[in-house]
Design a protein around this motif. Structure first.
Motif, PDB file in Angstrom:
ATOM      1  N   MET A   1       0.840  -1.178   0.000  1.00  0.00           N
ATOM      2  CA  MET A   1       0.000   0.000   0.000  1.00  0.00           C
ATOM      3  C   MET A   1       0.886   1.243   0.000  1.00  0.00           C
ATOM      4  N   ASN A   2       0.592   2.150  -0.895  1.00  0.00           N
ATOM      5  CA  ASN A   2       1.345   3.382  -1.005  1.00  0.00           C
ATOM      6  C   ASN A   2       0.672   4.461  -0.163  1.00  0.00           C
ATOM      7  N   ARG A   3       1.413   5.063   0.750  1.00  0.00           N
ATOM      8  CA  ARG A   3       0.842   6.102   1.603  1.00  0.00           C
ATOM      9  C   ARG A   3       1.158   7.500   1.106  1.00  0.00           C
ATOM     10  N   SER A   4       1.942   7.601   0.048  1.00  0.00           N
ATOM     11  CA  SER A   4       2.245   8.904  -0.557  1.00  0.00           C
ATOM     12  C   SER A   4       1.144   9.243  -1.546  1.00  0.00           C
ATOM     13  N   LEU A   5       0.472  10.346  -1.307  1.00  0.00           N
ATOM     14  CA  LEU A   5      -0.597  10.755  -2.200  1.00  0.00           C
ATOM     15  C   LEU A   5      -0.145  11.937  -3.040  1.00  0.00           C
ATOM     16  N   PRO A   6      -0.380  11.883  -4.340  1.00  0.00           N
ATOM     17  CA  PRO A   6      -0.001  13.010  -5.182  1.00  0.00           C
ATOM     18  C   PRO A   6      -0.956  14.175  -4.961  1.00  0.00           C
TER      19      PRO A   6
END
Length: 70
Positions: free
Chosen positions: A1-6
């Motif tokens: 899961m990627n927690r970096s949001l663009p």
């Protein structure tokens, strides 16, 4: 899961916003202007805005900026 949001800025171009979506594998971008949340834009919103009747997408993307009118 990627927690970096663009996050997009209100002055970003459609091309830049679509590149962010592709890089982060997402269909939505949060839009901020001067640290204030303005809303969320979807991939289909951007594509609809980029492809105007009678224009090819390749012509529209580099020059049009999204208005982010919220």
């Amino acid at each position: 899961m990627n927690r970096s949001l663009p996050v997009a800025d209100g002055a970003d171009t459609i091309k830049h916003a679509l590149q962010l979506m592709h890089r982060y594998n997402t269909r939505y971008l949060a839009v901020y202007h001067e640290f204030y949340f303005k809303g969320v834009v979807s991939e289909s919103d951007l594509l609809r805005r980029a492809v105007q009747p009678g224009q090819m997408a390749a012509e529209a993307l580099p020059t049009h900026s999204y208005g982010w009118a919220y």
